[in-house]
Enzyme design. Structure first.
Site, PDB file in Angstrom:
ATOM      1  N   ALA A   1      -6.088   6.881  21.207  1.00  9.96           N
ATOM      2  CA  ALA A   1      -5.429   7.266  22.468  1.00  9.96           C
ATOM      3  C   ALA A   1      -6.444   7.879  23.434  1.00  9.96           C
ATOM      4  CB  ALA A   1      -4.321   8.280  22.178  1.00  9.96           C
TER       5      ALA A   1
ATOM      6  N   THR B   1     -17.559   5.285  22.661  1.00 11.45           N
ATOM      7  CA  THR B   1     -17.870   4.233  23.625  1.00 11.45           C
ATOM      8  C   THR B   1     -19.347   4.188  23.976  1.00 11.45           C
ATOM      9  OG1 THR B   1     -17.565   3.601  25.948  1.00 11.45           O
ATOM     10  CG2 THR B   1     -17.125   5.877  25.421  1.00 11.45           C
TER      11      THR B   1
ATOM     12  N   TYR C   1     -15.481   9.746  32.120  1.00 19.86           N
ATOM     13  CA  TYR C   1     -14.984   9.000  30.952  1.00 19.86           C
ATOM     14  C   TYR C   1     -15.975   9.118  29.788  1.00 19.86           C
ATOM     15  CZ  TYR C   1     -14.136   5.067  27.852  1.00 19.86           C
ATOM     16  OH  TYR C   1     -13.958   4.302  26.738  1.00 19.86           O
TER      17      TYR C   1
ATOM     18  N   PHE D   1     -18.902  -1.337  22.469  1.00 28.26           N
ATOM     19  CA  PHE D   1     -19.411  -1.963  23.677  1.00 28.26           C
ATOM     20  C   PHE D   1     -18.201  -2.634  24.368  1.00 28.26           C
ATOM     21  CE2 PHE D   1     -23.955  -1.080  23.960  1.00 28.26           C
ATOM     22  CZ  PHE D   1     -24.016  -0.200  22.905  1.00 28.26           C
TER      23      PHE D   1
ATOM     24  N   PHE E   1     -19.247  -8.298  41.008  1.00 27.58           N
ATOM     25  CA  PHE E   1     -19.747  -7.012  41.507  1.00 27.58           C
ATOM     26  C   PHE E   1     -21.268  -6.951  41.428  1.00 27.58           C
ATOM     27  CE2 PHE E   1     -15.493  -5.100  39.909  1.00 27.58           C
ATOM     28  CZ  PHE E   1     -14.858  -5.440  41.097  1.00 27.58           C
TER      29      PHE E   1
ATOM     30  N   ASP F   1     -22.242   1.028  37.449  1.00 28.86           N
ATOM     31  CA  ASP F   1     -22.477  -0.113  36.553  1.00 28.86           C
ATOM     32  C   ASP F   1     -23.977  -0.257  36.262  1.00 28.86           C
ATOM     33  OD1 ASP F   1     -20.034  -1.230  35.923  1.00 28.86           O
ATOM     34  OD2 ASP F   1     -20.035  -2.663  37.579  1.00 28.86           O
TER      35      ASP F   1
HETATM   36  N1  UDP Z   1     -17.074  -7.241  36.802  1.00 29.88           N
HETATM   37  C1  UDP Z   1     -17.086  -8.051  37.934  1.00 29.88           C
HETATM   38  N2  UDP Z   1     -15.891  -8.268  38.557  1.00 29.88           N
HETATM   39  C2  UDP Z   1     -14.712  -7.766  38.125  1.00 29.88           C
HETATM   40  C3  UDP Z   1     -14.706  -6.967  36.962  1.00 29.88           C
HETATM   41  C4  UDP Z   1     -15.908  -6.713  36.320  1.00 29.88           C
HETATM   42  O1  UDP Z   1     -18.134  -8.512  38.357  1.00 29.88           O
HETATM   43  O2  UDP Z   1     -13.669  -8.003  38.776  1.00 29.88           O
HETATM   44  C5  UDP Z   1     -18.341  -6.953  36.095  1.00 29.88           C
HETATM   45  C6  UDP Z   1     -18.671  -5.472  36.028  1.00 29.88           C
HETATM   46  O3  UDP Z   1     -19.387  -5.078  37.183  1.00 29.88           O
HETATM   47  C7  UDP Z   1     -19.516  -5.391  34.757  1.00 29.88           C
HETATM   48  C8  UDP Z   1     -18.960  -6.516  33.880  1.00 29.88           C
HETATM   49  O4  UDP Z   1     -18.220  -7.364  34.767  1.00 29.88           O
HETATM   50  O5  UDP Z   1     -20.862  -5.691  35.046  1.00 29.88           O
HETATM   51  C9  UDP Z   1     -18.028  -6.015  32.807  1.00 29.88           C
HETATM   52  O6  UDP Z   1     -17.083  -5.146  33.423  1.00 29.88           O
HETATM   53  P1  UDP Z   1     -15.790  -4.615  32.663  1.00 29.88           P
HETATM   54  O7  UDP Z   1     -15.002  -3.822  33.663  1.00 29.88           O
HETATM   55  O8  UDP Z   1     -15.108  -5.751  31.985  1.00 29.88           O
HETATM   56  O9  UDP Z   1     -16.359  -3.668  31.526  1.00 29.88           O
HETATM   57  P2  UDP Z   1     -17.360  -2.402  31.592  1.00 29.88           P
HETATM   58  O10 UDP Z   1     -18.726  -2.950  31.290  1.00 29.88           O
HETATM   59  O11 UDP Z   1     -17.243  -1.788  32.944  1.00 29.88           O
HETATM   60  O12 UDP Z   1     -16.864  -1.527  30.499  1.00 29.88           O
END
Ligand code: UDP
Length: 340
Positions: free
Chosen positions: A81, A124, A150, A182, A221, A297
């Protein structure tokens, strides 16, 4: 054995419940249903019958957690949780510390009261923050420097577990394992439970929602990262491999000892590679648009999972990205509205 599963109505917790039931154990789910789904509980109940119980409670309710642990004669806790959105944690840090750290403290207090001394904790890779490219792959000794509430709240609970395991003059010392996940993806091979986040922010489900026609396009992104194709690289581990790691970790759980392992497949895939995989699996063009970088990121994050392979013989079985995406797609095709 009888397990207490916190967050058992969520994505990873629900898969863990099914896995433990398949092994013949009993599970008691505690969940506030703030982010979890009644539909997941129903699916777990239909798989486990009277070996499943559900207690609708918030982690802050120490007294109710204590009585649940005692009344249900719990042996071991698996603690899933949590609040898990990086972006949201930057907007609402207090809620993240309250739930992820405060909720964990309440659970530990209840475990002490009830003399339950075994816990496996969902940690995490976000606890590592933004390690430099030369630090890849990430080992368990890579410095943990989280860059958002987080990751920080998860790391602080790791610190509490470590200290509790080492507590002096404790007649019944805590036994704790933290698994640093991961990027978790995929779903139950039998399609009983799956991923349903609201709002959805994760890359694979978002690509699949475009394929389903629920979104017009994916926004990538950032395409100017120092990676081969300019997009971010992540290590995607299948949720069933992840829950296998929890079962393996139970073999290593020892009074007075805190252990932690990274859980990943040991290689990364770029956002572009994930997008291409989703296009192959779904047969849909999945339009994509270039977007801004998302704050927080890191360019590249992938695990060195050799410690758990060496210590417990655990290794991810799903290492092919298309295979992982296919199970996520199966679930989403059959449940286009998730558990709704
Ligand atoms: N990402 C993206 N577009 C989206 C969602 C995620 O380009 O709409 C990219 C994000 O910037 C990261 C990768 O996908 O580099 C994985 O993102 P996610 O949110 O799935 O997991 P995180 O690594 O943040 O835990």
């Amino acid at each position: 054995m009888h397990f207490l599963i916190t967050g058992g109505a969520g994505y990873i917790g629900s898969h863990a419940c099914l896995r433990l039931l398949d092994e013949g154990h009993e599970v008691t789910i505690v969940d506030s249903l703030r982010r979890g789904h009644q539909g997941a509980i129903d699916a777990i109940r239909s798989a486990g019958g009277d070996r499943v119980a559900f207690v609708h409670v918030d982690l802050s309710d120490t007294a109710r957690l204590t009585s649940t642990l005692v009344d249900r004669r719990i042996d071991t806790v698996m603690h899933f949780a949590a609040l898990t959105y990086v972006g949201e944690s930057m907007e609402k840090p207090l809620e993240y510390y309250q739930t992820n750290l405060g909720g964990g403290l309440s659970l530990l207090e209840a475990m002490r009261e009830a003399s339950v001394r075994r816990i496996v904790f969902s940690s995490t890779a976000a606890t590592y923050g933004e390690p430099p490219p030369e630090a890849m792959p990430i080992t368990e000794t890579t410095p943990q420097r989280p860059i958002n509430p987080y990751g920080a709240s998860k790391l602080q609970f790791e610190h509490v577990l470590r200290a509790e395991c080492a507590a002096l003059k404790d007649e019944r010392p805590l036994a704790a394992v933290a698994l640093r996940y991961f990027n978790v993806a995929g779903s139950d091979a039998r399609g009983r439970v799956g991923e349903d986040h609201r709002p959805e922010t994760h890359l694979i489900p978002i690509c699949l929602e475009v394929a389903l026609g629920k979104r017009p396009h994916l926004t990538v992104f950032g395409e100017d990262y120092p990676t081969p194709d300019g997009t971010c690289i992540r290590d995607y581990v299948h949720v069933e491999d992840l829950v296998d790691a929890h079962v393996a970790a139970l073999r290593a759980i020892e009074p007075g000892r805190f252990k932690c392992w990274n859980i990943g497949i040991g290689r990364g895939y770029s956002v572009r590679e994930v997008l291409e995989s989703c296009r192959r699996v779904t047969g849909h063009p999945i339009p994509a648009q270039k977007g801004e970088r998302r704050p927080g990121d890191p360019p590249s994050l992938y695990a060195d999972p050799s410690a758990i392979a060496c210590d417990l013989g655990w290794q991810a079985k799903h290492t092919d990205l298309d295979g992982i995406v296919r199970t996520a797609w199966e679930w989403m095709r059959r449940h286009p509205r998730g558990y709704a």
